[in-house]
Design a protein around this motif. Structure first.
Motif: not given
Length: 334
Positions: A34-44
């Motif tokens: 599973v590919a997961t994103e970070d808690c900021f959705g990659g925006l920071v």
């Protein structure tokens, strides 16, 4: 045994446990990535990307999923073995926030002090060396810390038609934020709905016990896991098993109630596995157990109770030996 990789598009990320349609169907014995994103959705991505400016509530702490587990029913237990957790990028970020964290005034602990400055730290990740680089923002101090990837948020759908924010840890799992959710660990969660509806995200390159500032070193991950369904066995609170330890998790406010939940569950689990009388198990856990803290910042706090399995008198295999079985199934993937 099925093997596949799921990579969600941004609009496919989930922000609740429960209330979502499944993205894929799996069954006990499957191994998948599973590919997961970070808690900021990659925006920071740098010091100028303050979370309050680039992120928007409630779109924080996204998870990938949910995955419908074909043979899981309420009253069963889902065993999830984290076989491998790899940073998906060569950097991670952390932050301080106004009115969030263990050492600041919050909405629950209101004081007449100014809010903390919002600031971002960027950590370089060296996968080959197995390190991350801390760099102070107001001096030239830097130090390499061990890379210790973990999954901060993982859980199943709650019962009673609930949908819970991915920011909340509770009986269903959720935002547990403990560094013990690293590769090699098996997580046990009680199944509340048909199909369990497993989802995960919020990777950390590492995190100190307690997550004092409210953020680990937040990363996107590529995570490989194996699952099994333990039929007819209920699990009230999240439990973990490693090659060395059994661990239980309590989630609550105040912090002492989370501690009590974890300790109570560990005493009961140790007694059930070994046949030790309850007060004898209580005494052993009291003198040989550990109580690592997961987080003291989320809507519920997370405290663990742990004991080395070798200290228990000939313990029977937990959940029918699920940890060892899944570990063998994924040997070589870590």
């Amino acid at each position: 045994m099925d093997r596949f990789t799921y990579r969600p598009a941004r609009d496919e990320l989930a922000y609740t446990f429960g209330g979502r349609m499944p993205v894929a169907h799996v069954r006990g014995g499957d191994v998948f990535t599973v590919a997961t994103e970070d808690c900021f959705g990659g925006l920071v991505r740098g010091p100028a990307d303050l979370p309050s400016q680039v992120c928007r509530m409630p779109y924080l702490n996204p998870v990938s999923g949910p995955f419908f587990v074909e043979d899981a029913e309420p009253g069963d237990t889902l065993a999830i073995h984290l076989a491998a957790i790899t940073p998906a990028r060569d950097w991670g970020v952390s932050s301080t926030f106004p009115h969030f964290g263990a050492l600041t005034s919050t909405a629950h602990t209101a004081t007449l002090q100014p809010p903390l400055e919002e600031r971002v730290w960027v950590y370089g990740i060296d996968r080959r060396a197995g390190t991350i680089r801390y760099q102070a923002t107001r001096s030239d101090h830097s130090v390499d810390l061990p890379l210790d990837p973990m999954i901060g948020t993982i859980g199943v759908a709650p019962g009673a038609f609930e949908a819970r924010s991915t920011l909340v840890p509770d009986t269903h799992g959720g935002n547990l934020d403990t560094p013990h959710l690293r590769a090699g660990t098996t997580l046990y969660l009680g199944v509340n709905v048909h199909g369990a509806m497993l989802a995960l995200g919020d990777g950390h390159a590492r995190q100190g016990e307690g997550e004092a500032c409210g953020a680990g070193v937040e990363i996107a991950t590529t995570t490989t896991l194996a699952i099994d369904v333990i039929k007819g066995v209920t699990t009230r609170w999240p439990r973990l098993e490693t090659d060395r330890d059994i661990l239980t998790i309590g989630c609550a406010r105040p912090l002492e109630d989370a501690y009590r939940i974890a300790q109570h569950d560990l005493v009961g689990w140790a007694s059930a596995l070994t046949g030790l009388e309850t007060l004898d198990a209580y005494q052993l856990v009291s003198q040989a157990g550990r109580a690592p803290i997961g987080n003291v910042c989320d809507p519920n706090y997370t405290v663990l109770a742990a004991i080395d399995k070798t200290l228990l008198p000939a313990p029977g295999p937990a959940y029918g030996g699920a940890h060892e079985r899944l570990r063998r199934l994924t040997a070589g993937l870590r």
